[in-house]
Design a protein around this motif. Structure first.
Motif, mmCIF file in Angstrom:
data_model
loop_
_atom_site.group_PDB
_atom_site.id
_atom_site.type_symbol
_atom_site.label_atom_id
_atom_site.label_comp_id
_atom_site.label_asym_id
_atom_site.label_seq_id
_atom_site.Cartn_x
_atom_site.Cartn_y
_atom_site.Cartn_z
ATOM 1 N N TRP A 162 1.475 1.850 8.115
ATOM 2 C CA TRP A 162 0.742 2.808 8.815
ATOM 3 C C TRP A 162 1.266 3.188 10.122
ATOM 4 N N ILE A 163 1.987 1.983 10.717
ATOM 5 C CA ILE A 163 2.767 2.077 12.031
ATOM 6 C C ILE A 163 4.101 2.925 11.881
ATOM 7 N N SER A 164 4.826 2.693 10.628
ATOM 8 C CA SER A 164 5.965 3.397 10.478
ATOM 9 C C SER A 164 5.551 5.016 10.458
ATOM 10 N N GLY A 190 2.208 -5.542 5.210
ATOM 11 C CA GLY A 190 2.384 -4.329 4.310
ATOM 12 C C GLY A 190 1.723 -3.268 5.002
ATOM 13 N N PRO A 191 0.380 -3.183 5.110
ATOM 14 C CA PRO A 191 -0.121 -1.887 5.376
ATOM 15 C C PRO A 191 -0.203 -1.521 6.870
ATOM 16 N N ALA A 210 5.675 -3.958 14.371
ATOM 17 C CA ALA A 210 4.452 -4.270 13.552
ATOM 18 C C ALA A 210 4.636 -5.721 13.045
ATOM 19 N N ALA A 211 5.694 -5.816 12.453
ATOM 20 C CA ALA A 211 6.101 -6.879 11.602
ATOM 21 C C ALA A 211 6.264 -8.191 12.472
#
Length: 109
Positions: A79-81, A74-75, A25-26
């Motif tokens: 949410w993916i983690s 951040g969001p 995601a990052a």
């Protein structure tokens, strides 16, 4: 999964899923920023529609600064983690239960 000497536990699956999802995601956040702008038909500061991935990445970085490509990280990572914890944890647990019940046959077969 036998390299560690045993099968992956649901907790290990949940933690690995969460960490790998967070990293992905990052790393893909800039692409998500550009994709969202293109899907919404947004216009850049110069009034042009965002068209093309590389062109849009360059436009955002030049007009708004490179940090604009990380908006919403951040969001997104959050949410993916959390999703990774539940998804991969549940998958490992269900897989374990199905093997133990015999529904998937025998592991050594």
């Amino acid at each position: 999964a036998c390299r560690q000497g045993s099968e992956t536990t649901p907790m290990q699956g949940a933690i690995c899923g969460s960490l790998s999802g967070s990293l992905a995601a990052a790393l893909t956040c800039p692409l998500d920023v550009v994709k969202t702008r293109m899907m919404l038909g947004s216009k850049s500061a110069s009034g042009q529609l965002y068209q093309g991935t590389l062109s849009s990445l360059r436009t955002v970085a030049v007009e708004e600064g490179p940090s604009a490509l990380l908006k919403g990280m951040g969001p997104r990572v959050g949410w993916i983690s959390v999703g990774g914890i539940f998804f991969f944890g549940a998958y490992e647990k269900a897989s374990d239960l199905l093997w133990k019940s015999g529904a998937w046959g025998r592991r050594d077969a």
